[in-house]
Design an enzyme around this catalytic site. Structure first.
Site, PDB file in Angstrom:
ATOM      1  N   ASP A 199       1.511  13.616   0.622  1.00 44.03           N
ATOM      2  CA  ASP A 199       0.770  12.626   1.423  1.00 44.03           C
ATOM      3  C   ASP A 199       1.025  12.756   2.912  1.00 44.03           C
ATOM      4  O   ASP A 199       0.097  12.882   3.703  1.00 44.03           O
ATOM      5  CB  ASP A 199       1.171  11.196   1.016  1.00 44.03           C
ATOM      6  CG  ASP A 199       0.584  10.795  -0.318  1.00 44.03           C
ATOM      7  OD1 ASP A 199      -0.384  11.446  -0.761  1.00 44.03           O
ATOM      8  OD2 ASP A 199       1.092   9.829  -0.921  1.00 44.03           O
ATOM      9  N   ARG A 233      12.708  -0.450   4.462  1.00 40.55           N
ATOM     10  CA  ARG A 233      11.495  -0.381   5.261  1.00 40.55           C
ATOM     11  C   ARG A 233      11.646  -0.916   6.690  1.00 40.55           C
ATOM     12  O   ARG A 233      11.225  -0.252   7.634  1.00 40.55           O
ATOM     13  CB  ARG A 233      10.325  -1.084   4.540  1.00 40.55           C
ATOM     14  CG  ARG A 233       9.902  -0.376   3.266  1.00 40.55           C
ATOM     15  CD  ARG A 233       9.508   1.074   3.534  1.00 40.55           C
ATOM     16  NE  ARG A 233       9.177   1.800   2.315  1.00 40.55           N
ATOM     17  CZ  ARG A 233      10.004   2.605   1.678  1.00 40.55           C
ATOM     18  NH1 ARG A 233      11.240   2.800   2.128  1.00 40.55           N
ATOM     19  NH2 ARG A 233       9.629   3.237   0.596  1.00 40.55           N
ATOM     20  N   ASP A 281       4.908  -1.969   0.680  1.00 41.25           N
ATOM     21  CA  ASP A 281       5.512  -1.212   1.776  1.00 41.25           C
ATOM     22  C   ASP A 281       4.659  -1.205   3.043  1.00 41.25           C
ATOM     23  O   ASP A 281       5.183  -1.276   4.146  1.00 41.25           O
ATOM     24  CB  ASP A 281       5.841   0.209   1.316  1.00 41.25           C
ATOM     25  CG  ASP A 281       7.027   0.224   0.359  1.00 41.25           C
ATOM     26  OD1 ASP A 281       7.852  -0.719   0.446  1.00 41.25           O
ATOM     27  OD2 ASP A 281       7.133   1.137  -0.470  1.00 41.25           O
ATOM     28  N   SER A 335       5.903   7.670  -9.515  1.00 38.29           N
ATOM     29  CA  SER A 335       6.055   7.553  -8.075  1.00 38.29           C
ATOM     30  C   SER A 335       7.442   6.959  -7.825  1.00 38.29           C
ATOM     31  O   SER A 335       7.782   5.902  -8.360  1.00 38.29           O
ATOM     32  CB  SER A 335       4.963   6.627  -7.532  1.00 38.29           C
ATOM     33  OG  SER A 335       5.355   6.144  -6.278  1.00 38.29           O
TER      34      SER A 335
HETATM   35  N1  ARG Z   1       8.122  -2.420  -6.123  1.00 42.46           N
HETATM   36  C1  ARG Z   1       9.152  -2.068  -5.226  1.00 42.46           C
HETATM   37  C2  ARG Z   1       9.013  -2.835  -3.935  1.00 42.46           C
HETATM   38  O1  ARG Z   1       7.954  -3.264  -3.609  1.00 42.46           O
HETATM   39  C3  ARG Z   1       9.265  -0.595  -4.963  1.00 42.46           C
HETATM   40  C4  ARG Z   1       8.043   0.124  -4.476  1.00 42.46           C
HETATM   41  C5  ARG Z   1       8.434   1.479  -4.043  1.00 42.46           C
HETATM   42  N2  ARG Z   1       7.565   2.532  -4.272  1.00 42.46           N
HETATM   43  C6  ARG Z   1       7.585   3.404  -5.303  1.00 42.46           C
HETATM   44  N3  ARG Z   1       7.016   4.529  -5.120  1.00 42.46           N
HETATM   45  N4  ARG Z   1       8.133   3.147  -6.436  1.00 42.46           N
HETATM   46  O2  ARG Z   1       9.972  -3.008  -3.250  1.00 42.46           O
END
Ligand code: ARG
Length: 409
Positions: free
Chosen positions: A20, A100, A129, A181
């Site tokens: 990406d 983040r 995110d 992911s």
């Molecule tokens: N659901 C979790 C959050 O919002 C993790 C998201 C992270 N991304 C991933 N590719 N799993 O904090």
């Protein structure tokens, strides 16, 4: 491709080196005619970031900044989370959500330094995110422009991205579709997509990247001793170590014993429910131990009140509001409660469980002479009678009224 309206000269992109964000460097150049500076943060995700240097430049970035932010992440983000025992919806220790604002903070710092007029990230338009990156950016500079190419570009599938990469000679390493992911850092790993999207499906073993299956974990428990000073982990099995070293060591031990697998259907900020699996052995052990030490060292009222702010604190972190006034105020409150959270906790790691089996502290509020049922009891049981009389008085008054009412009917 059409050029976009907004005039952007220079953008700093949160870059991971994956498909990406690799495609994104080229796409930004093509669509905005801007210069792209890549930024990659070492958050202890367990990947070698050195190869990114060459990769980013070959892909078209004018420059790449790689920063080891592990110590800062632990000190400024992870430790406050441990002191507050935060778990989103009672389960998720927030590894992704905590990282983040730190990444966004560095994006903004580099943007300022490089006189860039925008920052960009690779998050999708469905997740949390994107919100975390963008609200943090706005909190730090209300005039910054934030670009989220994944929300804008026409590419819908991985195949189309690979096609795009080929067209522009962008080096892509693994072209095979990954089944999940994954986002990882030293405090934990978030795993989603693929078969996990069915909340009824048992997470297959291949979803987990580092933890041993509890079924296959050693049949002998591992006992560890964790020392805290003012809520901060400072010793493991009697050895002084930095919080970062302790987290790394606990990850190794916890992973071996299958500790910290979490399976959760969570409420995303954008309104959807998603099924996510987490591996967070160090977080699980540290929060368990920290809470245990608090049970010994916090007075009842502080302890009960502190518990009530956990859901709110977790929510603020999950929602990306790290730099909000309320989050900071809650952190200050939590900090004030940690004055005496010093001492040791002994825990047993065994086939996916993490069970506290001992705790001690120079500030322990546990008084054996008050608690004991054996000789040496200092508790004045005769005083309990009057206490109960007054404590129960409102109920007695209520019962009298009820009784009278019944008789009059
Ligand atoms: N659901 C979790 C959050 O919002 C993790 C998201 C992270 N991304 C991933 N590719 N799993 O904090």
């Amino acid at each position: 491709m059409k050029k976009k309206q907004r005039k952007i000269r220079k953008v700093v992109l949160a870059y991971s080196g994956g498909l990406d964000t690799s495609v994104m460097i080229r796409w930004l150049i093509e669509n905005y005619g801007c210069e792209v500076i890549a930024f990659a943060a070492d958050l202890g995700q367990g990947e070698d970031l050195k190869p990114l240097r060459e990769k980013a430049i070959r892909t078209g970035a004018s420059k790449i900044v790689i920063k080891d932010v592990k110590q800062e992440f632990v000190k400024e983000y992870v430790l406050p989370a441990i002191k507050a025992n935060v778990l989103y919806e009672g389960k998720y220790p927030l590894a992704t959500a905590l990282a983040r604002p730190l990444i966004a903070k560095w994006l903004m710092a580099i943007a300022r330094q490089e006189k860039a007029d925008a920052v960009a990230h690779g998050s999708t338009g469905k997740g949390n995110d994107q919100v975390r990156f963008e609200v943090t950016a706005f909190a730090l500079d209300p005039d910054i422009q934030v670009l989220a190419p994944v929300r804008e570009w026409e590419m819908k599938t991985r195949e189309e991205e690979i096609e795009y990469a080929k067209r522009y000679n962008i080096p892509v390493s693994a072209t095979k579709k990954k089944p999940y992911s994954i986002d990882a850092n030293l405090y934990g790993r978030s795993i989603e997509c693929g078969v996990l999207e069915d909340p009824w499906v048992t997470p297959p073993e291949d979803a987990f990247q580092s933890t041993t299956s509890p079924l296959k974990a050693p049949s002998k428990p591992c006992t560890i001793k964790l020392g805290f000073e003012r809520g901060v982990p400072v010793r493991l099995n009697g050895q002084k170590a930095s919080p970062l070293e302790i987290i790394q060591e606990l990850t190794t031990l916890g992973d071996q014993h299958g500790v910290g697998r979490i399976d959760l259907v969570e409420n995303r900020l954008v309104g959807i429910k998603s099924r996510e699996v987490y591996e967070a052995s160090a977080a699980t052990i540290l929060i368990t131990a920290h809470r245990e030490l608090e049970s010994l060292t916090l007075d009842r009222e502080t302890s009960h009140f502190k518990e009530t702010i956990v859901p709110k604190y977790a929510e603020l972190i999950y929602y990306g509001l790290w730099f909000s006034p309320l989050r900071k105020a809650l952190a200050a409150f939590v900090e004030a409660t940690q004055e005496n959270v010093t001492g040791e906790v002994r825990l047993q790691l065994y086939k996916g469980t993490c069970i506290p089996v001992g705790r001690r502290s120079p500030f322990s509020l546990y008084d054996k002479s008050l608690a004991t049922y054996e000789t040496g009891d200092m508790f004045d049981q005769s005083a309990a009678k009057g206490f109960i009389e007054i404590f129960g008085l409102p109920l007695k008054v209520q019962a009298r009224v009820n009784k009278k009412q019944r008789k009059e009917k």
